[in-house]
Design a protein around this motif. Sequence first.
Motif, PDB file in Angstrom:
ATOM      1  N   GLY A 169      31.112  36.721  46.445  1.00  0.00           N
ATOM      2  CA  GLY A 169      32.481  37.010  46.033  1.00  0.00           C
ATOM      3  C   GLY A 169      32.641  37.183  44.540  1.00  0.00           C
ATOM      4  N   PHE A 170      31.536  37.428  43.819  1.00  0.00           N
ATOM      5  CA  PHE A 170      31.608  37.519  42.352  1.00  0.00           C
ATOM      6  C   PHE A 170      32.483  38.697  41.908  1.00  0.00           C
ATOM      7  N   ASP A 171      32.345  39.862  42.541  1.00  0.00           N
ATOM      8  CA  ASP A 171      33.124  41.038  42.119  1.00  0.00           C
ATOM      9  C   ASP A 171      34.619  40.802  42.311  1.00  0.00           C
ATOM     10  N   ASP A 172      34.986  40.161  43.419  1.00  0.00           N
ATOM     11  CA  ASP A 172      36.410  39.835  43.643  1.00  0.00           C
ATOM     12  C   ASP A 172      36.897  38.835  42.601  1.00  0.00           C
ATOM     13  N   PHE A 173      36.040  37.887  42.266  1.00  0.00           N
ATOM     14  CA  PHE A 173      36.376  36.904  41.235  1.00  0.00           C
ATOM     15  C   PHE A 173      36.657  37.611  39.903  1.00  0.00           C
ATOM     16  N   MET A 174      35.819  38.588  39.548  1.00  0.00           N
ATOM     17  CA  MET A 174      35.994  39.310  38.281  1.00  0.00           C
ATOM     18  C   MET A 174      37.256  40.173  38.305  1.00  0.00           C
ATOM     19  N   LYS A 175      37.609  40.755  39.472  1.00  0.00           N
ATOM     20  CA  LYS A 175      38.858  41.540  39.575  1.00  0.00           C
ATOM     21  C   LYS A 175      40.062  40.631  39.320  1.00  0.00           C
ATOM     22  N   ALA A 176      40.026  39.435  39.904  1.00  0.00           N
ATOM     23  CA  ALA A 176      41.123  38.477  39.701  1.00  0.00           C
ATOM     24  C   ALA A 176      41.204  38.058  38.232  1.00  0.00           C
ATOM     25  N   ALA A 177      40.035  37.864  37.601  1.00  0.00           N
ATOM     26  CA  ALA A 177      40.025  37.480  36.190  1.00  0.00           C
ATOM     27  C   ALA A 177      40.573  38.612  35.323  1.00  0.00           C
ATOM     28  N   LYS A 178      40.294  39.860  35.685  1.00  0.00           N
ATOM     29  CA  LYS A 178      40.792  41.029  34.939  1.00  0.00           C
ATOM     30  C   LYS A 178      42.313  41.109  35.034  1.00  0.00           C
ATOM     31  N   GLU A 179      42.867  40.734  36.198  1.00  0.00           N
ATOM     32  CA  GLU A 179      44.320  40.739  36.362  1.00  0.00           C
ATOM     33  C   GLU A 179      44.975  39.721  35.434  1.00  0.00           C
ATOM     34  N   LYS A 180      44.301  38.603  35.194  1.00  0.00           N
ATOM     35  CA  LYS A 180      44.840  37.577  34.290  1.00  0.00           C
ATOM     36  C   LYS A 180      44.692  37.987  32.834  1.00  0.00           C
ATOM     37  N   ASP A 181      43.571  38.668  32.497  1.00  0.00           N
ATOM     38  CA  ASP A 181      43.296  39.069  31.114  1.00  0.00           C
ATOM     39  C   ASP A 181      42.761  40.501  31.126  1.00  0.00           C
ATOM     40  N   SER A 182      43.647  41.466  30.852  1.00  0.00           N
ATOM     41  CA  SER A 182      43.274  42.885  30.963  1.00  0.00           C
ATOM     42  C   SER A 182      42.220  43.299  29.939  1.00  0.00           C
ATOM     43  N   SER A 183      42.060  42.527  28.850  1.00  0.00           N
ATOM     44  CA  SER A 183      41.075  42.886  27.827  1.00  0.00           C
ATOM     45  C   SER A 183      39.707  42.253  28.087  1.00  0.00           C
ATOM     46  N   LEU A 184      39.543  41.591  29.213  1.00  0.00           N
ATOM     47  CA  LEU A 184      38.304  40.877  29.519  1.00  0.00           C
ATOM     48  C   LEU A 184      37.110  41.826  29.573  1.00  0.00           C
ATOM     49  N   TYR A 185      37.269  42.929  30.261  1.00  0.00           N
ATOM     50  CA  TYR A 185      36.215  43.951  30.350  1.00  0.00           C
ATOM     51  C   TYR A 185      36.871  45.270  30.733  1.00  0.00           C
ATOM     52  N   ILE A 221      24.684  34.440  36.200  1.00  0.00           N
ATOM     53  CA  ILE A 221      26.034  34.726  35.690  1.00  0.00           C
ATOM     54  C   ILE A 221      25.951  35.528  34.391  1.00  0.00           C
ATOM     55  N   ASN A 222      25.072  35.112  33.465  1.00  0.00           N
ATOM     56  CA  ASN A 222      24.944  35.837  32.190  1.00  0.00           C
ATOM     57  C   ASN A 222      24.540  37.289  32.415  1.00  0.00           C
ATOM     58  N   LYS A 223      23.638  37.519  33.351  1.00  0.00           N
ATOM     59  CA  LYS A 223      23.208  38.888  33.657  1.00  0.00           C
ATOM     60  C   LYS A 223      24.390  39.703  34.173  1.00  0.00           C
ATOM     61  N   LYS A 224      25.179  39.120  35.085  1.00  0.00           N
ATOM     62  CA  LYS A 224      26.337  39.826  35.639  1.00  0.00           C
ATOM     63  C   LYS A 224      27.412  40.075  34.574  1.00  0.00           C
ATOM     64  N   LEU A 225      27.635  39.084  33.705  1.00  0.00           N
ATOM     65  CA  LEU A 225      28.632  39.272  32.643  1.00  0.00           C
ATOM     66  C   LEU A 225      28.175  40.345  31.658  1.00  0.00           C
ATOM     67  N   ASP A 226      26.859  40.461  31.455  1.00  0.00           N
ATOM     68  CA  ASP A 226      26.329  41.559  30.632  1.00  0.00           C
ATOM     69  C   ASP A 226      26.609  42.901  31.301  1.00  0.00           C
ATOM     70  N   TYR A 252      33.868  32.809  24.329  1.00  0.00           N
ATOM     71  CA  TYR A 252      34.813  31.874  24.941  1.00  0.00           C
ATOM     72  C   TYR A 252      35.075  32.278  26.399  1.00  0.00           C
ATOM     73  N   ALA A 253      35.297  33.568  26.628  1.00  0.00           N
ATOM     74  CA  ALA A 253      35.561  34.054  27.984  1.00  0.00           C
ATOM     75  C   ALA A 253      34.329  33.846  28.871  1.00  0.00           C
ATOM     76  N   ARG A 254      33.147  34.091  28.323  1.00  0.00           N
ATOM     77  CA  ARG A 254      31.910  33.916  29.098  1.00  0.00           C
ATOM     78  C   ARG A 254      31.746  32.460  29.521  1.00  0.00           C
ATOM     79  N   LYS A 255      32.001  31.534  28.577  1.00  0.00           N
ATOM     80  CA  LYS A 255      31.865  30.108  28.896  1.00  0.00           C
ATOM     81  C   LYS A 255      32.902  29.687  29.931  1.00  0.00           C
ATOM     82  N   SER A 256      34.125  30.159  29.752  1.00  0.00           N
ATOM     83  CA  SER A 256      35.194  29.815  30.678  1.00  0.00           C
ATOM     84  C   SER A 256      34.897  30.334  32.091  1.00  0.00           C
ATOM     85  N   LEU A 257      34.430  31.569  32.184  1.00  0.00           N
ATOM     86  CA  LEU A 257      34.102  32.150  33.488  1.00  0.00           C
ATOM     87  C   LEU A 257      32.929  31.404  34.138  1.00  0.00           C
TER      88      LEU A 257
END
Length: 199
Positions: free
Chosen positions: A139-155, A101-106, A114-119
């Motif tokens: 399904g990690f990429d789809d998960f990240m798209k959904a997270a971006k919709e909730k928080d546009s400043s995430l990445y 997960i840390n590698k993908k979030l990088d 905070y966002a990294r821990k929450s995800l």
Amino acid sequence: MKTAELTALGISEEVATKILAMNGKDIENAKAGKDTEIAKITAERDDLKTRLATAETTLTSFEGIDPKQIKDEVQTWKKKAEDAEKNFNAQITARDQKDWINKKLDEYEVKSPYARKSLTDELMSAEGGLTWKDNKFFGFDDFMKAAKEKDSSLYLTAEEKAAKEQAANAQQAAPKFTGPTGKQEDGSAGNQKKAPQIF
């Protein structure tokens, strides 16, 4: 058997001596074979005595112990060993999941701790987390798209990164002007001239 007995039978002394020599060898061989056999039997007897003594000692140490109690204790320790192995494997898997997960979030350039821990917590959740198989979350990429919709400043998406880089390049290419006080547009001091001092 003696030489005189053989010569009395009409055998020459020379032949009698040879017969006695051959007889002597046969007797020695027979004695040697008996000695080997006796030694083998003695060793087997001593081994059996030792085994008997060990068995008696072992049986004595179990006096007063209930066989059911021993069986229950064996089962208890077996269960503890199995639980310890499961726990160890779960900890190793959790470590591998967090590293992945840390590698993908990088890669997504998620900066906020905070966002990294929450995800991470949401991904690894037993109830709603993603499926971990073949050392990755499906399904990690789809998960990240959904997270971006909730928080546009995430990445930043690839398009957002391109737009930001284009804006930075355009700003860098634009000419810089100084204001009447000598300050640059960005607020820095520039080449200000000081008024002469009058005494």
